[in-house]
Design a protein around this motif. Sequence first.
Motif, mmCIF file in Angstrom:
data_model
loop_
_atom_site.group_PDB
_atom_site.id
_atom_site.type_symbol
_atom_site.label_atom_id
_atom_site.label_comp_id
_atom_site.label_asym_id
_atom_site.label_seq_id
_atom_site.Cartn_x
_atom_site.Cartn_y
_atom_site.Cartn_z
ATOM 1 N N ASN A 32 -122.251 131.873 14.995
ATOM 2 C CA ASN A 32 -121.470 131.821 16.227
ATOM 3 C C ASN A 32 -121.947 130.711 17.155
ATOM 4 O OD1 ASN A 32 -120.264 134.091 15.224
ATOM 5 N ND2 ASN A 32 -120.451 135.286 17.092
ATOM 6 N N THR A 68 -120.641 134.943 22.494
ATOM 7 C CA THR A 68 -120.718 134.096 21.292
ATOM 8 C C THR A 68 -119.458 134.309 20.462
ATOM 9 O OG1 THR A 68 -121.760 135.599 19.691
ATOM 10 C CG2 THR A 68 -123.200 134.521 21.312
ATOM 11 N N PRO A 70 -117.214 133.098 16.745
ATOM 12 C CA PRO A 70 -117.372 132.559 15.395
ATOM 13 C C PRO A 70 -117.025 131.071 15.354
ATOM 14 C CG PRO A 70 -115.509 134.085 15.506
ATOM 15 C CD PRO A 70 -116.239 134.199 16.790
ATOM 16 N N GLY A 107 -116.130 138.665 19.144
ATOM 17 C CA GLY A 107 -117.360 137.940 19.450
ATOM 18 C C GLY A 107 -118.565 138.844 19.361
#
Length: 370
Positions: A32, A68, A70, A107
Amino acid sequence: MRFTITRENLQQGLGAVAGSIPTRTTLPVLSNILIEAEDGAVRMSGTDLDTAVSVRVAADVAEAGAITAPAKKLQEIARELPGTVEFGTQGDAIQITSGRTKYRLNGLPRDEFPAFPKVDFVESWRVTGQELQRLITHVSFAASTEETRPILNGVLWQLGEGEMRMVATNGHRLAKMTLSVENGAAAVPPGDFIVHPKALGQVQRLFRPDETVEVGRSENHIGFRGTDVQIFTRLIEGPYPNYEQVIPKDNDKSMVADKGALQAAVRRMAIVASDQTHRIRLSLGGPMLRFAVETPDVGTATEELPVEYDGDPLEIGFNAQYLLELLRYMPTDEVKMSFKAPERAATMQPIGNEDTPDYLCLVMPLRLLS
């Protein structure tokens, strides 16, 4: 978190960070990108635990926050979006809207993302992006890619008062460049670092030539900091070999040649050379350099090239691929090679190069069979 960003800025940030994202990892969060929305900008960060990259791009931030996302999917989405992008989060879900296109990605919380190394920039060196690019371009290619001697997988970077130097070798060829720097290290003690070429490649790619870059260090890491970009990387530990010992001081035979013509001739000889050794023979003496290749299961090749040669006749063998590699990075139209004996290292230097006054490459010879 909520912000609006242009597609170009989004792609720029993702592209800058992508090189630090590992292709395979057992830690899902390392796949990520950390996205942090702050006042007037978005900071995107990625790490493989050895090298971490963080870049700041302009955005219209309505609500600060961090999550975060991907990396691979986000890059694929960014390439296809029609225009300005709106980002928003609900818990660990990321909402991306552009025109009539909407995405919802899963996320991971910011807390799961590894913390960046703590690097001291209080006593830091200041160099330009151009100086870094010049050194990295001309030297890092020579680092080893084999795992037998891990120390040779790195580039030795020596920062001193008024100058800095990079050296890399794989034991068969070596590249060394020294640059004078006005603002180099007068205020801080000299330092020697062994840095992985992959991290230096990020430095070369992400800092502008006209940008001033701060270089700081901790015990195990080195950091590079500019206006919008930060790069941290783990140093390779251990003593670097004494490269000065292997650079010949007594080579008494010299050859000056046109770089392009020499490159082309070596490339033609390499076609017939062995796929294992890439060995070609150079015969020196008089105004002609003579090439010869004989590979039993392939065939033979010969060629002559006009050169300026000073010294006794010499026959010496080289790996054609190494010669081509060194020639590729020579920054001038003419090059000088110096020799001592068939079993001794040869050096290569640019001729008439004012911009990089101290650049030297070394290549070890191959034993000739007859």
